[in-house]
Scaffold this active site. Structure first.
Site, PDB file in Angstrom:
ATOM      1  N   SER A 501      25.110-114.554  52.693  1.00 43.06           N
ATOM      2  CA  SER A 501      25.488-114.792  51.393  1.00 43.06           C
ATOM      3  C   SER A 501      24.331-115.529  50.581  1.00 43.06           C
ATOM      4  O   SER A 501      23.124-114.905  50.426  1.00 43.06           O
ATOM      5  CB  SER A 501      26.794-115.554  51.596  1.00 43.06           C
ATOM      6  OG  SER A 501      27.451-115.787  50.398  1.00 43.06           O
ATOM      7  N   ASP A 588      32.857-105.746  50.110  1.00 41.81           N
ATOM      8  CA  ASP A 588      32.464-107.213  49.812  1.00 41.81           C
ATOM      9  C   ASP A 588      32.823-107.272  48.239  1.00 41.81           C
ATOM     10  O   ASP A 588      32.316-106.917  47.457  1.00 41.81           O
ATOM     11  CB  ASP A 588      31.174-107.497  50.140  1.00 41.81           C
ATOM     12  CG  ASP A 588      30.624-108.854  49.994  1.00 41.81           C
ATOM     13  OD1 ASP A 588      31.704-109.459  49.173  1.00 41.81           O
ATOM     14  OD2 ASP A 588      29.809-109.272  50.525  1.00 41.81           O
ATOM     15  N   HIS A 620      32.906-109.630  53.149  1.00 42.89           N
ATOM     16  CA  HIS A 620      31.907-110.687  52.828  1.00 42.89           C
ATOM     17  C   HIS A 620      31.663-111.342  54.386  1.00 42.89           C
ATOM     18  O   HIS A 620      32.210-112.377  54.341  1.00 42.89           O
ATOM     19  CB  HIS A 620      32.171-111.796  51.904  1.00 42.89           C
ATOM     20  CG  HIS A 620      30.845-112.403  51.231  1.00 42.89           C
ATOM     21  ND1 HIS A 620      29.855-112.057  50.629  1.00 42.89           N
ATOM     22  CD2 HIS A 620      31.001-114.036  51.521  1.00 42.89           C
ATOM     23  CE1 HIS A 620      29.063-112.940  50.417  1.00 42.89           C
ATOM     24  NE2 HIS A 620      29.692-114.070  50.794  1.00 42.89           N
TER      25      HIS A 620
END
Length: 679
Positions: A501, A588, A620
């Site tokens: 991320s 995601d 994600h």
């Protein structure tokens, strides 16, 4: 996967060198510990997340059922009678709770990592599963739950307007949903002990928030306001039974978040507790009344502090007996019995049953008992100074056997992985960390840094990251690497950068803007283009968007567009000169697949090698254990060739995984053959 012929996989999924440090292979230390299998570190735990039922008679926990984590229930004290309740076949159950009448288990589940979580309930006697929110493209939120109303809860649903969650009362017996309040632009609501909505949070155009009081007739009136600089660090925690006040953590007029009481009539606050080191984070409240009884402060490590005498003796007992960090994970309504997790870092975490009257701890289970005989690495908390004088709370792990005197410095420099946390509005913490243990076991020092914008250290530290992506935030990471080099923990040419991320963004920025500092990089679901990132956030982030624009850059203005382009790794793709591994989930919703696709295509156009692994059934991060194991197998081989550490032969690690390699399989010896055999 017995069909794989991996004798030629001698580099164990290693990337062919583009510009590898000549000394990498010679700096890898001799690790004085057996190689811990990836399956033990990243596969399904044997059991986890126990929750005592509100009536104190049963215990629920997560465990594998046909290879997928599901909820099991057993009579308290009779674990051998546990039976599976949920029936998930593909994705693990990760969030669940008891209904307050102890009659059923409530849990949420999405499909393929989309984060469109729906709510389900399972009757523990009949075993029947009910889908409470049977909607498409909808994400459920919990708004209110109370022991005073055990047959209903309040939920938020964005099935009418994807941006805003309307509040509904859900009858847990009949499944009936009754609209309580249509949401016309609120970030959220706070309910009282009787599940009446009392507060509404209205986003301001500048990124701040207006806290509005909801009157009996449903009309609202401003109660107090939270400025944009306090919006990430000021939160309403809840309204106790029969109270005309709410509890909150609040940084208004101060740097560190203090525990406050907010008057629901006047908006005035009264300070109850504070720390000069860190924000007050979590609380422990009475399971029936909701009155706060203790709070935690996490600086280098985490500690619990009693508020009044209700839990003082319990906290003293647990501090003395746990011999590690501890946290209470559930309490029955009588508050006689707790479940407690104890983390001693060099042991796998374990859950215990705490009898308050007897002041006694009984072990329930170890999450990963297969690790109990393995040599695990200790963790060292360190305060590192940034170039402008900020304190960067950081955590270091070293390969077992390389630090004989236990001072946190190896007897000679070793390769290091800089493991960057996501968020960025989050933090790294002290405790058992599976990635730290994995990397240390393979022969690497591992350093996790709370760079500016990390939360928990006061609003000034968090706000110092505003519009500092790729600049001061990255400087903090470089300063930490320089500290590690100066301390002789590692050498300048044997450092990899790794993260997911925001940590993936930091990896991409590191290999594009400071390529000379890193031998290689591993990017997991990281954004490469900040403009496309902000223009594609989920619709239900609408209430947070002004904060994003304020802290990252505003894609609606020319100045903001220029800033976002200047801070995007994609802009500097031609500067990449070190090996790069990119991993992405197709579904995601936060960092879309396009973020990885863009930089991969740009690297191909510039004839820069890259390995790209894609998971079509993930979002994600990688929730399915087969996918998770396959990713770590690829990453381990990649890092082994780059930094010279140990690796585990692949074996069955691709079995059952959805792994695809759209680009760069040729750069990973044996990977094409493994993928072909997997089919």
């Amino acid at each position: 996967m017995k069909a794989l012929t991996l004798a030629t996989f001698a580099a164990a999924v290693a990337l062919l060198p583009a510009a590898l440090p000549a000394s990498a292979a010679t700096t890898a230390p001799e690790v004085k510990a057996e190689l811990i299998p990836r399956q033990e570190l990243f596969g399904n735990p044997s059991r986890s997340a126990p929750r005592i039922s509100p009536d104190g008679k049963m215990l629920a926990f997560l465990a594998p059922r046909d290879g997928v984590m599901n909820v099991f229930v057993a009579p308290l004290g009779q674990m051998d009678e546990a039976k599976p309740i949920t029936q998930e076949k593909v994705r693990p159950v990760r969030q669940y709770s008891w209904a307050l009448d102890s009659s059923q288990i409530l849990y949420v589940q999405d499909k393929g990592g989309t984060e469109d979580f729906l709510l389900y309930g399972v009757d523990i006697v009949e075993g029947k599963t009910r889908e409470y929110t049977p909607f498409e493209n909808t994400r459920v939120q919990l708004v209110g739950i109370s022991p005073a109303v055990n047959d209903a809860i309040l939920v938020g649903l964005n099935n009418r307007d994807p941006r805003w969650h309307d509040v509904h009362r859900l009858n847990l017996k009949t499944g009936e949903l009754t609209l309580v309040r249509e949401n016309d632009g609120y970030a959220g609501f706070v309910a009282d002990h009787d599940l009446n909505l009392r507060l509404a949070l209205k986003p301001r155009p500048d990124g701040g928030m207006v806290v509005e009081r909801i009157e009996a007739d449903g009309k609202t009136a401003p109660l107090t306001e939270i400025g944009p600089d306090d919006a990430l660090s000021t939160n309403i925690l809840g309204i106790p039974k029969g109270a005309d006040y709410a509890y909150a953590v609040d940084t208004r007029g101060r740097d560190k978040a203090a525990l406050m009481r907010l008057d629901l009539k006047t908006g005035e606050t009264t300070k109850l507790a504070e720390s000069d080191q860190a924000d007050i984070g979590g609380i422990m409240d009475d399971p029936v009344t909701g009155e706060v009884q203790a709070y935690n402060v996490e600086y280098l490590t985490d500690r619990w502090v009693p508020l009044g005498d209700a839990l003082k003796a319990d906290i003293e007992f647990l501090d003395r007996e746990a011999k590690g960090q501890w946290a209470v994970t559930s309490r029955d309504l009588e508050d006689d019995t707790w479940t407690v997790v104890i983390d001693r870092v060099t042991e796998p975490a374990a859950y215990w049953l705490y009898d308050r009257e007897a002041r006694k701890l009984d072990k329930l289970f170890t999450i990963r008992p297969e690790l109990e005989d393995d040599t695990l690495a200790p963790m060292y908390a360190r305060e590192i100074k940034s170039r402008d004088g900020k304190t960067l709370v950081s955590y270091l792990s070293l390969p077992p056997g390389t630090d004989p005197d236990g001072d946190g410095v190896p007897d000679r420099p070793v390769p290091m992985v800089l493991n960057v946390h996501g968020g960025p509005w989050a933090r790294d913490s002290f405790g058992y960390n599976s990635e730290h243990q994995w990397l240390a076991n393979r022969g690497y020092a591992v350093l996790s840094v709370n760079f500016r914008s990390s939360t928990g250290f006061g609003k000034e530290f968090t706000n110092a990251g505003d519009k500092a992506w790729g600049r001061e935030m990255h400087d903090d990471l470089i300063d930490a690497v320089d500290w590690a080099i100066a301390q002789k923990i590692t050498a300048k040419d044997t450092v990899a950068i790794y993260g997911g991320s925001y940590g993936g963004y930091a990896t991409l920025w590191g290999v594009t803007n400071t390529p000379e500092r890193f031998a290689c990089g591993v990017d997991i679901v990281g954004p490469s283009n900040l403009a496309t990132l902000l223009n594609s956030v989920p619709a239900y982030w609408a209430s947070f968007f002004e904060q994003l624009a304020r802290r990252v850059g505003d894609p609606r203005t020319e100045e903001g567009k220029a800033l976002l382009a200047e801070r995007s790794p994609l802009t500097y793709v031609d500067k990449i000169q070190t090996p790069l591994l990119i991993a992405q989930g197709t579904n995601d919703p936060r960092v879309k697949q396009a973020e990885s696709d863009q930089i991969v295509e740009a690297m191909k156009a510039n004839k820069i090698p890259v390995t790209y692994v894609l998971y079509p059934d993930e979002g994600h991060g990688f929730a399915v254990p087969e996918n998770r194991i396959s990713f770590y197998a690829v990453a381990e081989g990649f890092l082994s060739h780059c930094l010279g550490g140990r690796y585990e032969p692949v074996g069955d690690d691709f079995q059952g995984a959805s792994l695809q390699v759209p680009e760069g399989a040729d750069y990973v010896p044996g990977l094409k053959e493994a993928l072909a055999a997997k089919k």
